[in-house]
Write an enzyme that holds these catalytic residues in place. Structure first.
Site, short mmCIF file in Angstrom:
data_model
loop_
_atom_site.label_atom_id
_atom_site.label_comp_id
_atom_site.label_asym_id
_atom_site.label_seq_id
_atom_site.Cartn_x
_atom_site.Cartn_y
_atom_site.Cartn_z
N GLN A 20 0.82 -1.21 0.00
CA GLN A 20 0.00 0.00 0.00
C GLN A 20 0.86 1.26 0.00
O GLN A 20 0.34 2.37 -0.20
CB GLN A 20 -0.95 0.00 1.20
N CYS A 26 -5.24 0.27 3.58
CA CYS A 26 -5.36 -1.17 3.87
C CYS A 26 -6.77 -1.66 3.62
O CYS A 26 -6.97 -2.80 3.17
CB CYS A 26 -4.97 -1.43 5.31
N HIS A 162 -6.44 -1.59 11.54
CA HIS A 162 -5.82 -2.12 10.31
C HIS A 162 -6.75 -3.16 9.70
O HIS A 162 -7.40 -3.92 10.42
CB HIS A 162 -4.47 -2.74 10.66
#
Lengths: 215, 250
Positions: A20, A26, A162
């Site tokens: 990324q 993410c 995340h």
């Protein structure tokens, strides 16, 4: 009961580990990874799908400042599908949307939230494909290899920050784990993968499991 | 005497003037990258010093006064003036300073209600602060068994040289380039601090994971969170999705 172990990588349902870059995208990688798996299971073709399309064209989420898988599934349905990585390649920053419905190679019909029971998640994964999840990334800045199992208060399920992809599960020396595809490149973790303890709700892994639906 | 007492015997209370240099360096590192109006100010400071290689290792406790913030472009929610209690470890070797550790936390002036049930989160954060409370001189066994680099007495003769060579290897491995010498020094301080953080995380992990140097080891925790993570995920779940049937229901 689900099989004792499963790994979609050995069955061709998982594309290579992506990166990324310096961008909090993410959420887009977690969703494209799930849709790639759903499309593979439905159509038998593994396509690497575009995260940049979601960064640029999903107006509900915030590109590099973050997003939510549930919004991303909606955006894919609203847009009319996903282009491939080759056709709409990753830049790692927000651009003007240049999605073309004619180029969309993949569509989805719906999305759904999955059980918070890890046994049921394993059964679902083995049958239906890789799962988009969100976790607390405690310690991941310095993770190198092995099965991570932080103390619960240090990796609170309340502090999810995340999004990643469950691609398999199993046991190593009797320790149950989830095999997790991350999006920080292959020069992080175990060739881009993260192994997290399974069965204890470690780091909130079971709290935001979801998947697209391809009919 | 057991090593720890011997170590403490060598550590002595440092006079205030002696502390100012290391304390100001630690404050400079803490304020790095902040605009003038956003910088914290040094409050009280005290500490101990012990011999370390060619120099001295200062274990400082200081209060920092964080200025109030009402600028939404800087802090999402208005923040009133607050006092932090920080613990710093500063190595002063041959006139060069290196920040080896920085642990700061709000000075908790509230007294939580006796017997008030703690939610999982509150208890957790209390445990976190106790686990990561400012580093005190009487090191507990966990850390002293985990932080060999900082707990040998005396510190290895060329501690900062050792750290410099590990950092150099990191720079080569991950092809890092820094624009200025100051930036490189700053990044080495961050790197050194992160080595300690990784060792703490290692000590507290119940799995088989190994933590250590990664491509993110020269980033502060704030930088790493800001660049690579996604705090939106904790704020809400977004659009409600229908719940999938379990496989056994199929």
């Amino acid at each position: 009961a689900p099989p004792p172990e499963w790994d979609w990588r050995s069955k061709g349902a998982v594309t290579k580990v992506k990166d990324q870059g310096m961008c909090g995208s993410c959420w887009a990688f977690s969703v494209t990874g799930n849709v790639e798996g759903q499309w593979f299971l439905k159509e038998g073709t593994l396509l690497s799908l575009s995260e940049q399309e979601l960064l640029d064209c999903d107006k509900v989420d915030k590109a590099c400042l973050g997003g939510l898988p549930s919004n991303a599934y909606s955006a894919i349905m609203t847009l009319g599908g996903l282009e491939t990585e080759d056709d709409y390649s990753y830049q790692g920053h927000l651009q003007a949307c240049s999605f073309s419905a004619k180029k969309a190679r993949v569509y989805i019909n719906d999305s759904m939230e999955l059980s918070q029971n890890e046994q049921k998640l394993a059964a679902w994964l083995a049958k239906k494909g890789p799962i988009s999840v969100a976790i607390n990334a405690f310690g991941m800045q310095f993770y190198r290899h092995g099965i991570s199992h932080p103390l619960r208060p240090l990796c609170s399920p309340w502090l999810i920050d995340h999004a990643v992809l469950l691609v398999g599960y199993g046991n190593r020396s009797g320790i149950p784990f989830w095999a997790i595809k991350n999006s920080w490149g292959t020069d992080w973790g175990e060739e881009g993968y993260y192994y997290l303890h399974r069965g204890s709700g470690a780091c909130g892994v079971n709290t935001m499991a979801s998947s697209a639906v391809v009919n | 005497a057991p090593p720890r007492q011997a170590a403490d015997a060598q550590a002595r209370e440092a006079a205030y003037p002696e502390l100012l240099g290391p304390a100001r360096f630690a404050l400079e590192m803490y304020n790095r990258g902040r605009a003038a109006g956003r910088r914290a100010a040094l409050g009280a400071v005290r500490g101990r010093v012990r011999r370390a290689g060619h120099g001295s290792l200062f274990s400082l406790k200081a209060t920092l006064e964080e200025p109030p913030c009402n600028d939404p472009t800087v802090c999402q929610l208005p923040v009133s003036k607050k006092t932090l209690l920080c613990s710093f470890e500063v190595l002063d070797e041959l006139g060069k300073h290196m920040l080896l550790r920085r642990d700061c936390g709000p000075v908790d002036t509230k007294v939580t209600g006796a017997g008030k049930p703690k939610s999982d989160f509150t208890r957790g954060s209390a445990l976190i602060s106790s686990l990561f409370q400012p580093y005190s001189d009487d090191r507990n066994e966990t850390l002293s068994s985990v932080l060999p680099l900082l707990n040998k007495d005396p510190l290895p003769q060329d501690f900062s040289v050792k750290m410099a060579s590990v950092f150099k290897e990191f720079v080569t491995t991950y092809n890092r380039t820094y624009e200025t010498k100051e930036e490189a020094e700053w990044r080495m301080s961050v790197f050194s601090n992160n080595m300690v953080r990784a060792q703490k995380i290692q000590a507290l992990d119940r799995g088989t994971a190994q933590y250590g140097i990664t491509k993110f080891s020269d980033l502060t925790e704030e930088e790493f969170r800001t660049i690579y993570l996604n705090p939106l995920l904790r704020e809400n779940r977004g659009k409600k999705m229908r719940l999938a049937k379990s496989i056994s229901d199929h």
